[in-house]
Structure formats: C-alpha cells, structure tokens
Motif scaffolding. Structure first.
Motif, mmCIF file in Angstrom:
data_model
loop_
_atom_site.group_PDB
_atom_site.id
_atom_site.type_symbol
_atom_site.label_atom_id
_atom_site.label_comp_id
_atom_site.label_asym_id
_atom_site.label_seq_id
_atom_site.Cartn_x
_atom_site.Cartn_y
_atom_site.Cartn_z
ATOM 1 N N ARG A 48 -16.782 -17.544 -32.340
ATOM 2 C CA ARG A 48 -18.032 -18.164 -32.793
ATOM 3 C C ARG A 48 -18.831 -17.238 -33.694
ATOM 4 N NH1 ARG A 48 -20.788 -19.823 -27.361
ATOM 5 N NH2 ARG A 48 -22.517 -20.325 -28.745
ATOM 6 N N GLY A 49 -18.319 -16.023 -33.917
ATOM 7 C CA GLY A 49 -18.972 -15.144 -34.877
ATOM 8 C C GLY A 49 -19.731 -13.975 -34.289
ATOM 9 N N TYR A 50 -19.747 -13.840 -32.961
ATOM 10 C CA TYR A 50 -20.420 -12.709 -32.360
ATOM 11 C C TYR A 50 -19.593 -11.435 -32.541
ATOM 12 C CZ TYR A 50 -23.176 -16.291 -29.987
ATOM 13 O OH TYR A 50 -23.988 -17.362 -29.718
ATOM 14 N N THR A 51 -20.276 -10.305 -32.563
ATOM 15 C CA THR A 51 -19.582 -9.027 -32.606
ATOM 16 C C THR A 51 -19.273 -8.578 -31.179
ATOM 17 O OG1 THR A 51 -21.583 -7.688 -32.456
ATOM 18 C CG2 THR A 51 -20.901 -8.402 -34.670
ATOM 19 N N ILE A 52 -18.401 -7.576 -31.068
ATOM 20 C CA ILE A 52 -18.077 -7.046 -29.745
ATOM 21 C C ILE A 52 -19.334 -6.511 -29.060
ATOM 22 C CG2 ILE A 52 -16.899 -5.134 -28.577
ATOM 23 C CD1 ILE A 52 -14.484 -5.621 -30.263
ATOM 24 N N ALA A 53 -20.211 -5.871 -29.843
ATOM 25 C CA ALA A 53 -21.455 -5.343 -29.271
ATOM 26 C C ALA A 53 -22.316 -6.468 -28.708
ATOM 27 C CB ALA A 53 -22.219 -4.544 -30.325
ATOM 28 N N HIS A 54 -22.418 -7.584 -29.431
ATOM 29 C CA HIS A 54 -23.201 -8.718 -28.960
ATOM 30 C C HIS A 54 -22.609 -9.294 -27.678
ATOM 31 C CE1 HIS A 54 -24.624 -9.441 -33.370
ATOM 32 N NE2 HIS A 54 -25.357 -8.543 -32.750
ATOM 33 N N VAL A 55 -21.280 -9.443 -27.651
ATOM 34 C CA VAL A 55 -20.619 -9.990 -26.469
ATOM 35 C C VAL A 55 -20.867 -9.079 -25.271
ATOM 36 C CG1 VAL A 55 -18.395 -10.587 -25.439
ATOM 37 C CG2 VAL A 55 -18.850 -11.172 -27.826
ATOM 38 N N HIS A 56 -20.753 -7.786 -25.493
ATOM 39 C CA HIS A 56 -20.969 -6.817 -24.419
ATOM 40 C C HIS A 56 -22.392 -6.954 -23.860
ATOM 41 C CE1 HIS A 56 -21.483 -2.924 -22.407
ATOM 42 N NE2 HIS A 56 -20.158 -2.860 -22.353
ATOM 43 N N GLU A 57 -23.359 -7.111 -24.738
ATOM 44 C CA GLU A 57 -24.757 -7.225 -24.317
ATOM 45 C C GLU A 57 -24.991 -8.494 -23.516
ATOM 46 O OE1 GLU A 57 -29.227 -6.848 -26.327
ATOM 47 O OE2 GLU A 57 -27.423 -6.806 -27.571
ATOM 48 N N MET A 58 -24.395 -9.601 -23.961
ATOM 49 C CA MET A 58 -24.589 -10.871 -23.265
ATOM 50 C C MET A 58 -23.905 -10.869 -21.907
ATOM 51 S SD MET A 58 -24.367 -13.602 -26.389
ATOM 52 C CE MET A 58 -24.776 -14.981 -25.336
ATOM 53 N N LEU A 59 -22.697 -10.301 -21.833
ATOM 54 C CA LEU A 59 -21.998 -10.220 -20.555
ATOM 55 C C LEU A 59 -22.754 -9.334 -19.570
ATOM 56 C CD1 LEU A 59 -18.282 -9.956 -21.737
ATOM 57 C CD2 LEU A 59 -19.412 -11.934 -20.724
ATOM 58 N N ASN A 60 -23.302 -8.246 -20.069
ATOM 59 C CA ASN A 60 -24.102 -7.374 -19.200
ATOM 60 C C ASN A 60 -25.328 -8.108 -18.667
ATOM 61 O OD1 ASN A 60 -22.401 -5.201 -19.408
ATOM 62 N ND2 ASN A 60 -23.577 -4.158 -20.999
ATOM 63 N N ALA A 61 -25.968 -8.890 -19.535
ATOM 64 C CA ALA A 61 -27.144 -9.653 -19.107
ATOM 65 C C ALA A 61 -26.772 -10.632 -18.004
ATOM 66 C CB ALA A 61 -27.750 -10.395 -20.300
#
Length: 304
Positions: free
Chosen positions: A113-126
């Motif tokens: 969907r266009g997210y970066t690995i950093a974004h995914v990591h942040e959302m999963l942590n949340a």
C-alpha cells in the motif's frame, strides 16, 4: 514476448480428486449435491496450494515465504529490522508459526500500500503497546496523509509499450486515462491495475478482454463510491449546514478525520463483500462444471 506462465497447481492432487469422482457409483455422482460440493472444496484446496504447502502451524522459512507470497530474503530483512519476532530454533532448524505468517501477510499488505518499513514498524509497535484502533488509524493517517492513493510511475514511452506488449491495447489504456503521455515519457497512473492485468494475462486472457471488463466495471464502482460517500455526507448534514457558521476548529478536524477513516473502513467493507461474492460465484461455476463433467462420463454404465 508472451508473459511467463504461472505455476501450475498440484496436478497429481487434482487428478486424484477427479479420479475419485470417476470411481464413485454413477447414481451417487449424479444425484448427490454433497459429492459436487465436497469435490469443489477439495479442488480449491489443491488449487490454492500450488507448491503443496499446507498450513501446519510450523513452517520453515521457505514454506513461510510461499504461504505469505513473499521471499526468504524479505523475511530475513523483516527479522533484521524487528518487524518479525525471532523464530523457534530446534537444533539447526528454524521454525516459524502461524503468528509469524499472519504478521508477515500484514507487513506485505502494508508495504504494497506504499508504506515504508519504518512506518510499518511504528504502526506495529503502536498496536503491540495496546493502543486502540483509533490511535492506530490516526497514526496511519499521519504517516500516509489523508488519502493512500496509488502512486503513478513514470518511464520512457518505449518501456511502457514493452510493459503492455500490445500497441492497440496501449492506445486504449491511454484513452481510458490509465496511462498518460508526457513528451518522451509515459506516466502509468494505475500501476497496480496494469500489474494485475499482466498477471491475469499469464492465464491466456487477452488484454483487450481485461480492458473491456475494466470499462464495464468502472461505472458500477463509481456508483458504489457515490453511495458510500453520500452516507458519510448525510451523517454530517446536521453538523455542517450551508449558510451557517462552521463549527469550532476541533470539531471540523474531528469530522474530517471521521471521513478519512470512513473511507478506510468503506474500502475494507466493500473489498470483503466483493471477495465473498466472487468466491461464491466461482464456486457455483466450478460446481456446474463438475456436474456436467460427471454427467458426460463416456466410460460409465448407462442406468437401467
């Protein structure tokens, strides 16, 4: 050059299923709906496991990659970046489980969907820290902006024509607004759709047919969108009225956020409904094919 052929399902498994149908007594095959429904279920199980990998609860890295539609290299990258939890080690064997599979599919979906690995990591942590769905959606909105629109791709016209591999179809895609010409470059406005077209073409379906389907489906999609958006607008009608002062900034921000999240949930709901409808339609078609297949058995004894 024609697109490469997709991997074939387990031919042996499918042959065994059909062979079992053939060996069943004729009166059972032709009169029992259960026989056809069971065969449909078995055929779909075989078809969706092209590599013979079933969900077992414990997977080696190659099996995990196949089930999740990813690669072993990606899995190692996600492990190194902390997106995937460490697997179980049994001696020299590394085993993943269903939690890894679910998480890997989620990671793959978000990256697509266009997210970066950093974004995914942040959302999963949340998510893991116990934040509710509103917090996670708010974080998603902050990361992705108001709309997670499909990003266009720019390339030389010659490369774009090679991607489509059909001059007439290329012109039709331009006419439909899926590709835009800009001097010596072509802008692929719907790259995921073009990618889906090329994937389906591997099964022998012509791109003209796919464009025809797109042209027929698009008005219906627009109609569905209008219905969904109108539902959100109607919900706001009592809070924002023409000619009257706007509510406080905080309330306006809340309303806009609601619409953005409404969009996300509406897409998810429509996708789920469409998936169920397509699955049901395909199952009915396959059931009908099997019914005709059993009814035209040239080697079966005629009823007395």
């Amino acid at each position: 050059m024609p697109p490469p052929q997709p991997p074939r399902p387990q031919a042996g498994a499918i042959a065994a299923i059909l062979g079992g149908l053939r060996r069943a007594p004729q009166q059972i095959r032709r009169s029992s709906r259960d026989v056809v429904e069971t065969a449909v279920s078995q055929l779909f199980d075989a078809a969706v496991q092209p590599h013979g990998v079933a969900a077992s609860g414990e997977y080696r890295i190659e099996e995990l990659a196949r089930l999740a539609g990813s690669t072993t290299r990606n899995i190692r990258v996600y492990r190194d970046r902390g997106l995937l939890h460490p697997p179980l080690r049994v001696g020299r064997i590394v085993l993943f489980n269903d939690t890894h599979l679910t998480r890997l599919r989620l990671i793959t979906s978000m990256l697509d969907r266009g997210y970066t690995i950093a974004h995914v990591h942040e959302m999963l942590n949340a998510w893991e820290q116990g934040k509710d769905i509103g917090d996670v959606l708010g974080l998603e909105n902050a990361i992705a902006g108001s709309w997670a629109t499909e990003k266009s791709e720019r390339m030389p016209v010659a490369q774009a024509r090679e991607l489509i591999d059909d001059d007439a179809a290329f012109d039709r895609l331009c006419d439909n607004g899926l590709i835009k010409l800009a001097g010596e470059d072509a802008i692929i406005l719907r790259p995921k759709l073009i990618e889906a077209f090329n994937d389906i073409r591997r099964y022998g379906i012509g791109i003209d047919t796919l464009i025809d389907v797109h042209e027929r489906v698009l008005p219906h999609v627009d109609e569905i969108s209008s219905i969904l958006v109108q539902a959100g607008v109607d919900h706001l009608a009592h809070r924002i009225k023409p000619g009257e002062p706007l509510p406080a900034d905080t309330e306006v921000a809340e309303l806009i956020t609601m619409l953005v999240r409404f969009r996300t949930q509406a897409v998810a709901a429509v996708t789920a409904t469409l998936a169920v409808s397509i699955e049901s339609t395909i199952e009915n078609v396959v059931a009908q094919m099997l019914t005709e297949y059993l009814g035209k058995d040239p080697g079966a004894d005629e009823p007395t």
